[in-house]
Design a protein around this motif. Structure first.
Motif, PDB file in Angstrom:
ATOM      1  N   ASN A   1      70.721 -56.016   5.834  1.00 27.18           N
ATOM      2  CA  ASN A   1      70.460 -54.802   6.600  1.00 27.18           C
ATOM      3  C   ASN A   1      69.015 -54.840   7.076  1.00 27.18           C
ATOM      4  O   ASN A   1      68.083 -54.896   6.264  1.00 27.18           O
ATOM      5  CB  ASN A   1      70.718 -53.575   5.712  1.00 27.18           C
ATOM      6  CG  ASN A   1      70.443 -52.258   6.419  1.00 27.18           C
ATOM      7  OD1 ASN A   1      69.587 -51.497   5.992  1.00 27.18           O
ATOM      8  ND2 ASN A   1      71.148 -51.990   7.505  1.00 27.18           N
ATOM      9  N   VAL A   2      68.830 -54.820   8.363  1.00 26.75           N
ATOM     10  CA  VAL A   2      67.491 -55.024   8.917  1.00 26.75           C
ATOM     11  C   VAL A   2      66.522 -53.912   8.507  1.00 26.75           C
ATOM     12  O   VAL A   2      65.317 -54.135   8.405  1.00 26.75           O
ATOM     13  CB  VAL A   2      67.567 -55.216  10.455  1.00 26.75           C
ATOM     14  CG1 VAL A   2      67.936 -53.925  11.155  1.00 26.75           C
ATOM     15  CG2 VAL A   2      66.272 -55.792  10.994  1.00 26.75           C
ATOM     16  N   LYS A   3      67.020 -52.743   8.211  1.00 29.12           N
ATOM     17  CA  LYS A   3      66.138 -51.647   7.754  1.00 29.12           C
ATOM     18  C   LYS A   3      65.434 -52.020   6.460  1.00 29.12           C
ATOM     19  O   LYS A   3      64.314 -51.588   6.204  1.00 29.12           O
ATOM     20  CB  LYS A   3      66.945 -50.355   7.543  1.00 29.12           C
ATOM     21  CG  LYS A   3      67.586 -49.810   8.801  1.00 29.12           C
ATOM     22  CD  LYS A   3      66.539 -49.287   9.752  1.00 29.12           C
ATOM     23  CE  LYS A   3      67.177 -48.758  11.028  1.00 29.12           C
ATOM     24  NZ  LYS A   3      66.194 -48.640  12.124  1.00 29.12           N
ATOM     25  N   LEU A   4      66.118 -52.812   5.624  1.00 31.73           N
ATOM     26  CA  LEU A   4      65.504 -53.249   4.373  1.00 31.73           C
ATOM     27  C   LEU A   4      64.335 -54.200   4.645  1.00 31.73           C
ATOM     28  O   LEU A   4      63.340 -54.182   3.928  1.00 31.73           O
ATOM     29  CB  LEU A   4      66.537 -53.957   3.489  1.00 31.73           C
ATOM     30  CG  LEU A   4      67.507 -53.038   2.742  1.00 31.73           C
ATOM     31  CD1 LEU A   4      68.661 -53.842   2.177  1.00 31.73           C
ATOM     32  CD2 LEU A   4      66.789 -52.286   1.633  1.00 31.73           C
ATOM     33  N   ALA A   5      64.468 -55.008   5.674  1.00 28.25           N
ATOM     34  CA  ALA A   5      63.404 -55.947   6.015  1.00 28.25           C
ATOM     35  C   ALA A   5      62.239 -55.237   6.710  1.00 28.25           C
ATOM     36  O   ALA A   5      61.089 -55.636   6.567  1.00 28.25           O
ATOM     37  CB  ALA A   5      63.962 -57.053   6.897  1.00 28.25           C
ATOM     38  N   GLU A   6      62.528 -54.165   7.427  1.00 29.83           N
ATOM     39  CA  GLU A   6      61.481 -53.420   8.152  1.00 29.83           C
ATOM     40  C   GLU A   6      60.632 -52.538   7.244  1.00 29.83           C
ATOM     41  O   GLU A   6      59.448 -52.322   7.499  1.00 29.83           O
ATOM     42  CB  GLU A   6      62.137 -52.429   9.135  1.00 29.83           C
ATOM     43  CG  GLU A   6      62.628 -52.980  10.408  1.00 29.83           C
ATOM     44  CD  GLU A   6      63.466 -51.923  11.150  1.00 29.83           C
ATOM     45  OE1 GLU A   6      64.152 -52.353  12.077  1.00 29.83           O
ATOM     46  OE2 GLU A   6      63.430 -50.708  10.806  1.00 29.83           O
ATOM     47  N   ALA A   7      61.274 -51.989   6.208  1.00 26.45           N
ATOM     48  CA  ALA A   7      60.632 -50.918   5.435  1.00 26.45           C
ATOM     49  C   ALA A   7      59.249 -51.292   4.878  1.00 26.45           C
ATOM     50  O   ALA A   7      58.333 -50.469   4.966  1.00 26.45           O
ATOM     51  CB  ALA A   7      61.572 -50.462   4.305  1.00 26.45           C
ATOM     52  N   PRO A   8      59.064 -52.537   4.338  1.00 26.60           N
ATOM     53  CA  PRO A   8      57.744 -52.842   3.766  1.00 26.60           C
ATOM     54  C   PRO A   8      56.598 -52.701   4.775  1.00 26.60           C
ATOM     55  O   PRO A   8      55.506 -52.293   4.410  1.00 26.60           O
ATOM     56  CB  PRO A   8      57.878 -54.297   3.308  1.00 26.60           C
ATOM     57  CG  PRO A   8      59.338 -54.517   3.134  1.00 26.60           C
ATOM     58  CD  PRO A   8      60.014 -53.643   4.139  1.00 26.60           C
ATOM     59  N   SER A   9      56.855 -53.016   6.034  1.00 29.23           N
ATOM     60  CA  SER A   9      55.775 -52.888   7.011  1.00 29.23           C
ATOM     61  C   SER A   9      55.463 -51.417   7.304  1.00 29.23           C
ATOM     62  O   SER A   9      54.389 -51.091   7.796  1.00 29.23           O
ATOM     63  CB  SER A   9      56.110 -53.649   8.300  1.00 29.23           C
ATOM     64  OG  SER A   9      57.245 -53.077   8.892  1.00 29.23           O
TER      65      SER A   9
END
Ligand SMILES: Nc1ncnc2c1ncn2[C@@H]1O[C@H](COP(=O)(O)OP(=O)(O)O)[C@@H](O)[C@H]1O
Ligand SMILES: [Mg+2]
Length: 264
Positions: free
Chosen positions: A222-230
């Protein structure tokens, strides 16, 4: 499990990029959302669990490196995050944690440095999640001495189960010498592309091998998981209704399984 017991989990697998840090942050955030006072201990020299939650300790601030040197208490380094009930014991920026690990190798027998630090504050927390580095060195051994159990994230990929064999071998050695109760109590399937044959194969192999120890909930790619840290937030805050957020909430529910937060 008694409703008021603190649970200390090492999130570990000796491979990078399988979802350890993503799980520490988002499972931590989901437990916090359920009302559990949750501490994430960042044991990876990369410091991604700290930075992913917006914690950037200044160079002179005490960190987990000082706790491992027995120069600071865990209490004195804990930072609140922007999310209620969620706290981080940060890793230092730069090389400091790697340097401390190199110093720890000089000890003939690994000392329970982190365990002692956790035992002193254990009752203040409902959950303590340790985000381990992708190696089985002294930082991970410190986590394994301190842990009640290990949570292993398993990426839905071809070599996933090989990594688990190496982990089981180390767990056996740690049980024999350092922490007789240690076990891999939980397996979490991560980055699943549910419709793909490979994801389905890894899932059924894992469930056949480990049965109920595998969370029913599966973390999707899920791309939201990859985006969240930034965005320096968990996915629960960054994209609360995303599939990734829902999946980590489901894991938190299974893990806590009806237990209640301590009343303070
Ligand atoms: N379920 C997921 N869906 C999409 N991207 C993910 C997912 N889980 C992790 N990632 C991304 O994959 C990379 C590796 O994940 P990470 O949690 O840092 O792994 P590890 O801590 O095991 O090295 C990161 O860029 C992360 O944002
Ligand atoms: Mg990581």
């Amino acid at each position: 499990m008694n409703g008021s017991d603190t649970v200390v989990l090492a999130i570990s697998l000796q491979k990078g990029g399988v979802g350890k840090t993503t799980t520490a942050i988002n499972l931590g955030a989901a437990l916090a959302e359920l009302g559990f006072r949750t501490l994430i201990i960042d044991l990876d020299p990369q410091g991604n669990a700290s930075s992913g939650l917006g914690i950037h300790p200044p160079d002179d601030a005490p960190t987990i490196a000082d706790v491992l040197r027995r120069e600071e208490t865990l209490d004195s380094i804990v930072e609140p995050t922007a999310e209620k009930n969620l706290f981080v014991a940060p890793a230092p920026t730069g090389q400091m944690l790697a340097e401390v690990e190199a110093q720890l190798v000089a000890e003939m027998f690994p000392q329970p440095r982190l365990k002692d630090a956790i035992d002193a504050v254990r009752d203040d927390w409902d959950y303590i999640l340790m985000d381990c580095p992708p190696t089985l060195g002294r930082l991970t051994v410190n986590a394994f001495m301190a842990a009640d159990a290990i949570l292993a994230p398993v990426q839905c990929q071809y070599f996933a189960l090989e990594g688990l064999r190496d982990l089981s071998e180390v767990v056996k050695q740690v049980r024999a010498a350092l922490n007789p109760d240690l076990e891999i109590a939980h397996y979490l399937l991560t980055m699943s592309e549910g419709t793909k044959k490979l994801s389905q194969e890894v899932e059924s192999e894992l469930r056949n091998a480990f049965g109920k120890k595998v969370f029913n909930a599966v973390i999707p790619y899920n791309v939201k998981l990859a985006e969240a840290p930034s965005m320096q937030h968990s996915v629960l805050k960054h994209a609360s209704t995303s599939k990734g957020a829902k999946a980590y909430r489901a894991v938190a529910k299974e893990l806590s399984n009806g237990r209640k937060a301590k009343t303070r």
